[in-house]
Write an enzyme that holds these catalytic residues in place. Structure first.
Site, PDB file in Angstrom:
ATOM      1  N   ARG A   1     -12.351  -5.640 -27.329  1.00  0.00           N
ATOM      2  CA  ARG A   1     -13.571  -6.129 -26.675  1.00  0.00           C
ATOM      3  C   ARG A   1     -14.521  -4.968 -26.400  1.00  0.00           C
ATOM      4  O   ARG A   1     -15.733  -5.100 -26.572  1.00  0.00           O
ATOM      5  CB  ARG A   1     -13.225  -6.855 -25.372  1.00  0.00           C
ATOM      6  CG  ARG A   1     -12.541  -8.190 -25.569  1.00  0.00           C
ATOM      7  CD  ARG A   1     -12.298  -8.910 -24.255  1.00  0.00           C
ATOM      8  NE  ARG A   1     -13.530  -9.391 -23.648  1.00  0.00           N
ATOM      9  CZ  ARG A   1     -13.618  -9.912 -22.425  1.00  0.00           C
ATOM     10  NH1 ARG A   1     -12.527  -9.980 -21.661  1.00  0.00           N
ATOM     11  NH2 ARG A   1     -14.760 -10.330 -21.947  1.00  0.00           N
TER      12      ARG A   1
ATOM     13  N   CYS B   1     -14.807  -4.594 -15.778  1.00  0.00           N
ATOM     14  CA  CYS B   1     -14.012  -5.337 -16.756  1.00  0.00           C
ATOM     15  C   CYS B   1     -14.890  -6.473 -17.264  1.00  0.00           C
ATOM     16  O   CYS B   1     -16.085  -6.294 -17.471  1.00  0.00           O
ATOM     17  CB  CYS B   1     -12.707  -5.832 -16.135  1.00  0.00           C
ATOM     18  SG  CYS B   1     -12.930  -6.867 -14.671  1.00  0.00           S
TER      19      CYS B   1
END
Length: 276
Positions: free
Chosen positions: A176, A234
């Site tokens: 990611r 995050c």
């Protein structure tokens, strides 16, 4: 209070009658069945905590997916869980404490210092052969008084001018970060200047935290050695709290960026980096 508590210490507290509020934060991204899983099997005495409704405020445009709850809402939830001033609170989940760390961080931010993560969570409890219970737990309401602002944070404005002079860690999976996949947020990639530090690398194969010297070496290799301010993000501010716990174990304080990638990637004007 130490960041972590091992299962034998928790077991000893329970058998000795030491006042302990045990909280089960059974949540995994994409799995809506945390409460059902709790009712099927949990550590005796544990109270279920709903991350989506109790550890977050409702999202609004530009906020990110999991905004921090208002202090009054968190205090009301903590009282519903049965917390009183002076209690010892232990939080766990069944996924390496990746969700339980959100509760740990929120209580610490609220000025409640006597909270720990159960190292290894439910899997460590099971591996030790200790008993489990099913159904719901009956407990009394608490009267804890909570504040806010005891833990450092950085906000979008602190980072969006790219004036951040510290180390910015991205706790998401490496793919990611590189922008190869993005399962939930508007854009793939990472905040320019961030360094990839997947939360899962804080853990051993048995889902317990790696020893403090290993964590310190890991973060030092990323430039997060305490010589400059450290901030962590995050996807939506949940697992970044786990990274902050790991940094604390390693001896390095760190700030949370609550909006995280879900907020940053929703702003069309903000730059996005890809690659390693």
């Amino acid at each position: 209070m130490e960041t972590l508590m091992n299962v034998q210490t928790l077991r000893d507290r329970m058998t000795s009658g030491a006042q302990t509020v045990l909280l089960d934060v059974r949540w995994v991204l994409g799995d809506p069945h945390g409460h059902r899983n709790y009712r099927e099997a949990h550590i005796p005495g544990a109270v279920y905590v709903d991350l989506e409704t109790q550890l977050c405020a409702a999202p609004f445009p530009g906020s990110g997916r999991h905004p921090l709850p208002e202090p009054e809402a968190l205090q009301e939830a903590a009282r519903q869980w049965g917390i009183n001033d002076g209690d010892v609170v232990v939080a766990y989940d069944d996924n390496g404490t990746l969700a339980a760390a959100r509760l740990w961080w929120l209580l610490r931010d609220a000025g409640f210092a006597s909270v720990a993560l159960l190292d290894g969570g439910l899997s460590a409890w099971r591996a030790s052969g200790f008993e489990l219970e099913s159904g719901e737990e009956q407990h009394c309401l608490g009267s804890v008084a909570l504040g806010s602002g005891a833990m450092p944070v950085v906000e979008l404005l602190d980072l969006s001018g790219l004036q951040w002079q510290g180390v910015l860690l991205d706790a998401r999976a490496a793919e990611r970060f590189r922008g190869e996949v993005e399962p939930v947020d508007p854009k793939a990639g990472h905040i320019p200047g961030a360094r990839s530090a997947p939360t899962t690398e804080n853990l051993q194969p048995d889902k317990r935290f790696r020893p403090a010297p290993e964590l310190a070496a890991r973060f030092a290799a990323l430039g997060a050695d305490g010589n400059a301010p450290i901030a962590v993000y995050c996807g939506s501010g949940v697992t970044a709290a786990h990274e902050i716990a790991a940094l604390e174990i390693a001896g390095y304080p760190a700030a949370l960026y609550p909006g995280s990638w879900s907020q940053w990637s929703s702003r069309a004007e903000l730059p996005v980096a890809t690659g390693a």
